[in-house]
Design a protein around this motif. Structure first.
Motif, PDB file in Angstrom:
ATOM      1  N   ILE A 283       0.845  -1.195   0.000  1.00 36.17           N
ATOM      2  CA  ILE A 283       0.000   0.000   0.000  1.00 36.17           C
ATOM      3  C   ILE A 283       0.876   1.238   0.000  1.00 36.17           C
ATOM      4  N   GLN A 284       0.459   2.234  -0.751  1.00 33.97           N
ATOM      5  CA  GLN A 284       1.228   3.479  -0.776  1.00 33.97           C
ATOM      6  C   GLN A 284       0.368   4.656  -1.215  1.00 33.97           C
ATOM      7  N   GLY A 285       0.852   5.846  -0.865  1.00 32.28           N
ATOM      8  CA  GLY A 285       0.207   7.080  -1.301  1.00 32.28           C
ATOM      9  C   GLY A 285       0.938   7.615  -2.508  1.00 32.28           C
ATOM     10  N   VAL A 286       0.199   8.097  -3.495  1.00 34.84           N
ATOM     11  CA  VAL A 286       0.780   8.685  -4.698  1.00 34.84           C
ATOM     12  C   VAL A 286       0.131  10.046  -4.858  1.00 34.84           C
ATOM     13  N   ARG A 287       0.913  11.038  -5.247  1.00 36.71           N
ATOM     14  CA  ARG A 287       0.349  12.373  -5.393  1.00 36.71           C
ATOM     15  C   ARG A 287      -0.286  12.556  -6.764  1.00 36.71           C
ATOM     16  N   VAL A 288      -1.349  13.351  -6.791  1.00 40.52           N
ATOM     17  CA  VAL A 288      -1.932  13.729  -8.078  1.00 40.52           C
ATOM     18  C   VAL A 288      -0.817  14.389  -8.890  1.00 40.52           C
ATOM     19  N   GLY A 289      -0.602  13.932 -10.096  1.00 43.49           N
ATOM     20  CA  GLY A 289       0.432  14.531 -10.951  1.00 43.49           C
ATOM     21  C   GLY A 289       1.820  13.923 -10.793  1.00 43.49           C
ATOM     22  N   GLN A 290       1.980  13.071  -9.791  1.00 40.78           N
ATOM     23  CA  GLN A 290       3.300  12.430  -9.590  1.00 40.78           C
ATOM     24  C   GLN A 290       3.433  11.245 -10.542  1.00 40.78           C
ATOM     25  N   LYS A 291       4.643  10.970 -10.986  1.00 44.97           N
ATOM     26  CA  LYS A 291       4.848   9.795 -11.834  1.00 44.97           C
ATOM     27  C   LYS A 291       4.689   8.537 -10.994  1.00 44.97           C
ATOM     28  N   PHE A 292       4.026   7.557 -11.561  1.00 46.85           N
ATOM     29  CA  PHE A 292       3.826   6.283 -10.888  1.00 46.85           C
ATOM     30  C   PHE A 292       4.415   5.219 -11.803  1.00 46.85           C
ATOM     31  N   ILE A 293       5.482   4.583 -11.331  1.00 46.13           N
ATOM     32  CA  ILE A 293       6.207   3.612 -12.160  1.00 46.13           C
ATOM     33  C   ILE A 293       5.767   2.196 -11.811  1.00 46.13           C
ATOM     34  N   ILE A 294       5.507   1.398 -12.824  1.00 46.06           N
ATOM     35  CA  ILE A 294       5.163  -0.007 -12.626  1.00 46.06           C
ATOM     36  C   ILE A 294       6.309  -0.844 -13.187  1.00 46.06           C
TER      37      ILE A 294
END
Ligand code: HEC
Length: 436
Positions: A307-318
Motif C-alpha cells: 500500500i502506498q500514497g501517490v500524489r496527483v500529478g506524480q509519476k507512478f512507475i510499474i
C-alpha cells in the motif's frame, strides 16, 4: 583471465588562445557586454534589465527604470529566472532597489549601485563612526547568517536615523524601508552575486525557467515541521496467516510457500499497512509534487509495496522484476483504469493520476493472490503504518482536521483532531479483530 578496464578521461583544457577570446565567444552567448558572471548577471542578461545608471541619473530614477521593465515583463509572464536565483532572490532584488511606486524609498541601491554594487564613495554607516568606503557586494565572503545580521543592523540604524537620533549617519539611511518579511529575500538576493565560471554561467542562461511573479509563493514547510504521529492497533486476536496458494512457477522463487499479508500485526498489537491521511481540513493549495516517482514493483509474485500514497500529478512507475509475465490491473472510479501487461525484462511503465481517489485496488490476472492498493492524494499529508503500526505525518499546519485510517481488511475509520500548538500531536486508531 583478467579483464582490464580502461577508463579514458576526456579532459577539456582551455588553451592560451582561448583565454584571449572574448567571453562572449567562449560562452557562445551573444550580445553579452558584461564581464560579470553571477546568477544575477545571467538574470540581467536574459531579461534585459538596465545594468547601470545613465549620466546624471539618480539611483531612485535608475530603480524606477528597472521597476518599469520588471512590471512590464511580470504582467506578460515573460520573466525568466536562472537556476539558483529563486523567487525569494527576485523579490529581494526589488527590495534592494527600493519600493515600487514610491521613489522616496531607495533601499540599498543608493550606495550599492549596480553593476559593481558600490558607488565608490564613503559614508558614515555606524553610530558615531567615521565614514567608510562602500564595499562591493559581489562575491561577499559573509555567510547567510552574517548577511542577515548586516541587513538587520542597517534596519535598526535606519530607524534611529528617521527618529533623528543619529544626525551624522548617512542621509540615505533615512530612506530605507525594509520589513522583517523582506530580510530573507534580501539575503537570497545577495547570494546571487557570487561569480561562477563561464561554463556554469552559460548553463544559468540556457536553463533559465519562466517565472510567474503573480503566483502566490509556494507553501514552505517550517524548519522544524509540526508532526502528527500515532499508532494504529488491532484489538483482539489477529487472524492466522494462511499459506498462499502460489503456482509452481512463482513458488520456485521461495524455499517455503509464503504466508498471506492481509493482516500483519507487530509489537503491542500495532497494525502494519494502514494508510493514514488527512481527509478533511487541509487548505487547498498547490503543494509541490515530488520529482521522485512512486514505484510499484512486482517481486517474487508480490506487489511491493502493498500500500502506498501517490500524489496527483506524480509519476507512478510499474516495474516487473520477475522472470515471468505479470499484469497490473487497476480498479479506479475517478481515474482512468489501466491494465498493464509486462513480460519478463520489459521496460518500466509509467502512469500519472489526475484526480484524488482511494483506495484504488491493483491486481494481477496471472497470480490471483497478488494485491496492492494506492491512494491518490492532492496534498502531502499522509503516511503508511510501519511493521509496528506507527505512523508520522510531517508538516501539517496547525488546524482542525479529520484523519482517516484505512486497512484492507478492516476498512476505514475517521477521527477528528486539532493539532497542538507545540507542533507535536498524537493520534491513535484502533481496529477490532473479527476473530474474538
Ligand atoms: C549610505 C550608503 C549605504 C546604504 C544605503 C547601504 N549600504 Fe551597505 N554598506 C555601506 C558601507 C559604507 C558599508 C561598509 C561598512 C563597514 O565597512 O563597516 C556597507 C556594508 C554592507 C555589507 C557588508 C559587505 C561585506 O562584505 O562586508 C552588506 C552586505 C551591505 N552593506 C548590504 C546592504 C544592503 C542590503 C543595503 C540595503 C538594505 C545597504 N547595504 C544599504 C553603505 C551603504
Amino acid at each position: 583471465m583478467r579483464t582490464l578496464l580502461v577508463i579514458v578521461l576526456g579532459a577539456t583544457i582551455l588553451s592560451a588562445a582561448d583565454k584571449t577570446k572574448s567571453i562572449e565567444t567562449k560562452t557562445k552567448v551573444h550580445r553579452l557586454a558584461s564581464q560579470q558572471r553571477s546568477a544575477f548577471d545571467a538574470f540581467v542578461y536574459i531579461n534585459r534589465i538596465p545594468e547601470k545608471t545613465m549620466d546624471g541619473e539618480l539611483p531612485e530614477d535608475f530603480a524606477g527604470r528597472i521597476y518599469g521593465r520588471l512590471a512590464n515583463q511580470e504582467g506578460r509572464i515573460l520573466l525568466k529566472l536562472p537556476p539558483t536565483m529563486d523567487r525569494k532572490a527576485y523579490f529581494g532584488f526589488k527590495t534592494f532597489l527600493g519600493s515600487e511606486g514610491d521613489a522616496k524609498v531607495a533601499n540599498c541601491v543608493s550606495c550599492h549601485s549596480s553593476p559593481s554594487f558600490t558607488d565608490g564613495k564613503s559614508h558614515v554607516v555606524s553610530q558615531g563612526g567615521a565614514a567608510k568606503p562602500t564595499p562591493s557586494l559581489r562575491n561577499s565572503k559573509l555567510s547567510a547568517a552574517d548577511l542577515e545580521k548586516v541587513v538587520r543592523e542597517k534596519m535598526a540604524l535606519s530607524k534611529l536615523k528617521k527618529s533623528g537620533g543619529a544626525p551624522k549617519l548617512a542621509e540615505a539611511y533615512a530612506r530605507i524601508v525594509i520589513t522583517d518579511a523582506d530580510v530573507a529575500n534580501l539575503v537570497a538576493f545577495l547570494a546571487t552575486l557570487k561569480d561562477v565560471d563561464d561554463k556554469r554561467f552559460r548553463e544559468l542562461i540556457i536553463d533559465a525557467k519562466v517565472f510567474d511573479a503573480t503566483q502566490p509563493a509556494p507553501v514552505e514547510l517550517p524548519a522544524t515541521p509540526p508532526v502528527l504521529s500515532g499508532v494504529v492497533r488491532l484489538e483482539g486476536k489477529p487472524p492466522g496467516r494462511r499459506r498462499l496458494n502460489m503456482t509452481s512457477e512463482s513458488a520456485r522463487l521461495y524455499q517455503k510457500m509464503p504466508l498471506d499479508e492481509n493482516v500483519l500485526v507487530g509489537k503491542n498489537g500495532g497494525l502494519a499497512n494502514v494508510f493514514v491521511y488527512a481527509k478533511r481540513g487541509v487548505e487547498r493549495k498547490q503543494y509541490s509534487v515530488p520529482e521522485k516517482p512512486a514505484l510499484l514493483d512486482q517481486q517474487k509474485s508480490m506487489f511491493r509495496p502493498r500500500i502506498q500514497g501517490v500524489r496527483v500529478g506524480q509519476k507512478f512507475i510499474i516495474r516487473n522484476s520477475d522472470p515471468y509475465i505479470h499484469n497490473t490491473r487497476s480498479l479506479s472510479l475517478r481515474n482512468r483504469m489501466f491494465n498493464v501487461g509486462q513480460p519478463p525484462r520489459s521496460a518500466d511503465r509509467e502512469r500519472v493520476f489526475k484526480r484524488a481517489e482511494g483506495p484504488i485496488s491493483l491486481g494481477c490476472d496471472f497470480h490471483k493472490w497478488m494485491a496492492a492498493w494506492i491512494f491518490v492524494v492532492d496534498h502531502p499529508f499522509f503516511a503508511v503504518t510501519d511493521a509496528n503500526g506507527n505512523f508520522e505525518i510531517k508538516g501539517l499546519p496547525r488546524g482542525d482536521y479529520t484523519l482517516e485510517a484505512w486497512h484492507e481488511e478492516y476498512g476505514d475509520q475517521r477521527l477528528k483532531v486539532t493539532t497542538a500548538p507545540s507542533g507535536k500531536t498524537e493520534l491513535n486508531f484502533e481496529f477490532k479483530s473479527k476473530n474474538q
